[in-house]
Design an enzyme around this catalytic site. Structure first.
Site, short mmCIF file in Angstrom:
data_model
loop_
_atom_site.label_atom_id
_atom_site.label_comp_id
_atom_site.label_asym_id
_atom_site.label_seq_id
_atom_site.Cartn_x
_atom_site.Cartn_y
_atom_site.Cartn_z
N THR A 128 -6.37 -3.49 1.16
CA THR A 128 -4.79 -3.30 0.67
C THR A 128 -4.20 -3.46 1.67
O THR A 128 -4.28 -2.92 3.03
CB THR A 128 -4.79 -2.09 -0.08
OG1 THR A 128 -3.75 -1.71 -0.59
CG2 THR A 128 -5.30 -0.73 0.94
N GLU A 129 -3.01 -4.25 1.72
CA GLU A 129 -2.14 -4.47 2.87
C GLU A 129 -1.48 -3.48 3.45
O GLU A 129 -1.04 -3.60 4.37
CB GLU A 129 -1.12 -5.85 2.29
CG GLU A 129 -0.56 -5.65 1.31
CD GLU A 129 -0.80 -5.84 -0.13
OE1 GLU A 129 -2.08 -5.76 -0.27
OE2 GLU A 129 0.15 -6.21 -0.93
N ASN A 130 -1.37 -2.34 2.58
CA ASN A 130 -0.61 -1.30 3.56
C ASN A 130 -1.64 -0.56 4.62
O ASN A 130 -1.24 0.58 5.20
CB ASN A 130 -0.19 -0.11 2.47
CG ASN A 130 -0.98 0.22 1.52
OD1 ASN A 130 -2.07 -0.63 0.95
ND2 ASN A 130 -1.18 1.54 0.92
#
Lengths: 231, 225, 231, 225
Positions: free
Chosen positions: B63-65
């Site tokens: 997840t890019e966060n």
């Protein structure tokens, strides 16, 4: 497909490294040097290699032994000349090995750029020095920068402290040095570790190299080399 | 990457002779994701693909966060405000997870380290252009998030969408009319009616659901192979 | 001189922030948002601010409250439009706030460049899209890249999990997000933490933000906001 | 940064009316480093400055191979092959230390986060150019290490050197004849005979040891203020 494999031997770990490959080799002097993988690479026999590493070998072990075996065409490093770099020194003076000197921070940042998908970057280091020769200069906000390109590896050979079976890595003290950067910059990253802990055995907050950057892991016994007293 | 075109029978195999539900499309995508892949599932519908990935497949979700090893949506006691996916939905952590900051997370994406990314789309062009961030309406507040980074980053960018808009306009088009997210980046499009491979030599129909290639050709008005 | 100071209140922590400052604000949605520092900034009164943050505020708290107070001239962010971003939406539609949309990865990388002394970099993101307008394009090895410049902050307001008295920081789960990058990119980095542990209380191997990037630390009570269910 | 020119008396104060030993030069530099600074001490002589930094000053040492909070040289049992300084000498860890990789370490340096860096030099020009990485002899194997990164990175770059070569040639020169490490980067030069501030309006003598400004001017052949 891309999940890391824990292999049984260093020979298995370095299998398939092709002649002519660019190999990123971790370590700063002796700290973090993947001695066992380099020994395996010497046995494996790949030649005509380009080695990217901070130094060009110490004493007669590790990189120095690989150089002595005549497998290396070119070295890209920041600091080849050391009190115990006699193997490199002799080969270089005999014209048998090419050298590209890269400032230490640029070496790191250029590999980081390769791993991060950056096409090139403007860097203030080395402006106005002989190492700026042939590089594009650009003035940004009144300061001059040189255009620097990524350094990509076909393989990275690095040493870490512990891995989990997924390939997550932690390092130990200043032996961390180039390992995490090289792991991102190579198509295939091969890691020797002192211990493979069970899944869940590494704190997810403290993982330094996430598993996605690791391809092969091999456990080796810790070996200690004499720490040199000079740079 | 999986390149076969024969479909194993199984729960994810539609072979129903009818258009799929979007949940079935999610199952088809899950079936096509190779074991052990590192995968980013975009906000919205693509997130549901995770429900169809059996644990033994060993797919690792990014997840890019700032996380690898993301687990299912968190419920009840497991909800932690400090642990969300890119859609800001509370999620869980699987063994072998790792956290990292945003620059490292997007370096991972942009550097080509993820195998597959699946996103929704307003339109995809036959050349692989993606439009999924902006309707182009002048009064719309533009918001791109990580869509452009994902579009150019993953080794394979898949799109999951309905093949037609609610008003019946094709969303697989010769040329996108919506503002682009990325150019030539999509390699496969999953829809309720068919799966398409976008290749240099044109659009290949990988499978159909309750329709035929001839019918699709006529409805879409694009070349199909 | 540059060693971090542990201050007693959030008001002390944000003292001196000038009108017209560029302020980097951590957080991704609610996770990692420095709510207490933002509340203090509202009390402090600095106006005409440029805010760099991933989102443009949620609900009526944090950034949304700062926007509602009329202190922000411009927002640079990747994702302003959210289900609960009504404060920003209204201000923007009324033409009372400027918006620059930056892809999320570019937002992070441009701040990283500022912190790392990189003059500019070539990035493949957004090539051929409306966000490429006005940017220099360069073809490198057959691929097009856009030239992207650093984003520097006068101040960074971030939230971390724990600090030691030197200013070393660790974060918690995905609340880490932009914090470590923003800490490097601002002239003055101000951090709210849930706990200040004694010196030596953080594992040096697990420190995420080294002390050199931190200027002011304030301990706050943990507050939980409703987690929104949509992006 | 300390900008005063009056010198407090104390153990670091030479006032001996004679040239300093290099160890005394190290003490003078240590005296001038502001409390709480983040400092990088170059390989060789500058490393000895650490011995003159009282703990209560709270100076934090950076070593570019990936550490903040470096302690003194390790002896005996404390020697750990995994913990060395940039000169590859075993060192120790102080409470509040942090480790990081090379890209982060040089980002810290290049990004201007360190207050002071002290390096040795072959030559420094009156305009602040630094030459300390290469003798320029054709048979010398060039080795730059982190010198060029350090030269352009720290807020203040100090040089610690003897003012003359063994053969008596000045090392503070109108123009470097050795290959450059960095351009206009040095702000202060510490030597056994004097300390010089290199400013936009010229070279200022900050203090002298057993010599006079007039004598220095004559021996160096450069303008001094």
């Amino acid at each position: 497909m891309s999940r890391a494999a824990v292999v049984e031997s260093t020979d298995e770990a370095v299998a398939g490294i092709e002649d002519g490959s660019t190999v990123l080799v971790g370590g700063f002097g002796l700290a973090g040097m993947p001695f066992d993988l380099i020994d395996a690479l010497i046995r494996q026999g790949a030649k005509d290699l380009t080695i990217v590493s901070n130094n060009a070998g110490n004493g007669d072990v590790g990189l120095a032994a690989l150089l002595a075996a005549g497998r290396v065409r070119k070295v890209m490093c920041s600091f080849p000349r050391q009190v115990d770099s006699h193997v490199f020194d002799a080969l270089h003076r005999e014209g048998r090995i090419e050298l590209e000197v890269v400032p230490q921070g640029n070496l790191a940042e250029r590999m980081r750029a390769a791993g991060a998908g950056i096409g090139a970057f403007y860097c203030p280091t080395a402006v106005g020095t002989p190492l700026a020769e042939g590089k594009e200069v650009r003035r940004i906000d009144g300061r001059d920068y040189l255009l620097e390109y990524p350094i990509r590896g076909d393989y990275a050979l690095i040493s870490a402290h512990r891995a989990d079976p997924m390939g997550n890595l932690v390092y130990r003290r200043t032996a961390r040095n180039f390992g995490p950067v090289m792991a991102t910059a190579a198509a295939t990253t091969i890691v020797q570790v002192g211990e493979v802990v069970p899944l869940g055995g590494l704190d997810p907050e403290a993982v330094v190299t996430p598993s996605v950057h690791v391809d092969r892991i091999v456990r080796v016994d810790t070996r200690h080399y004499t720490v040199q007293g000079a740079r | 990457m999986s390149t076969g075109t024969t479909l194993p029978a199984g729960p994810a195999d539609p072979s129903a002779g009818r258009p799929l539900t979007m949940d079935e499309v999610a199952a088809v995508i899950a079936r096509d994701i190779p074991a052990g892949s590192f995968v980013n599932l975009g906000i919205g519908r693509p997130t549901t693909i995770a429900d169809h990935l059996p644990e033994e497949l060993g797919v690792v979700l990014h997840t890019e966060n700032g996380m690898l090893g993301m687990g299912p949506k968190a419920e009840g006691e497991l909800v932690d405000p400090d642990l969300t996916n890119a859609g800001k939905v509370p999620v869980t952590e699987l063994p072998g997870a790792a956290y990292f900051h945003h620059a490292d997370s997007f370096a991972m994406m942009r550097g080509g380290h993820l195998d597959v990314c699946v996103m929704g789309a307003y339109q995809v062009s036959t050349g692989g252009d993606l439009a999924n961030w902006h309707t182009g309406r002048p009064d719309d507040i533009p918001a791109v998030g990580g869509a452009m980074d994902l579009a150019i980053g993953a080794k394979e960018v898949y799109v999951m969408m309905t093949l037609f808009t609610k008003s019946g306009a094709p969303k697989l088009v010769p040329r996108c009319t919506y503002p682009l997210t990325g150019v030539g980046c999509v390699s496969r499009v999953y829809t309720e009616l068919a799966t398409f491979d976008l290749r240099p030599d044109g659009v290949h129909v990988r499978e159909t659901h309750g329709t035929t290639v001839a019918e699709l050709r006529s409805r879409l008005g694009v070349e199909l192979r």
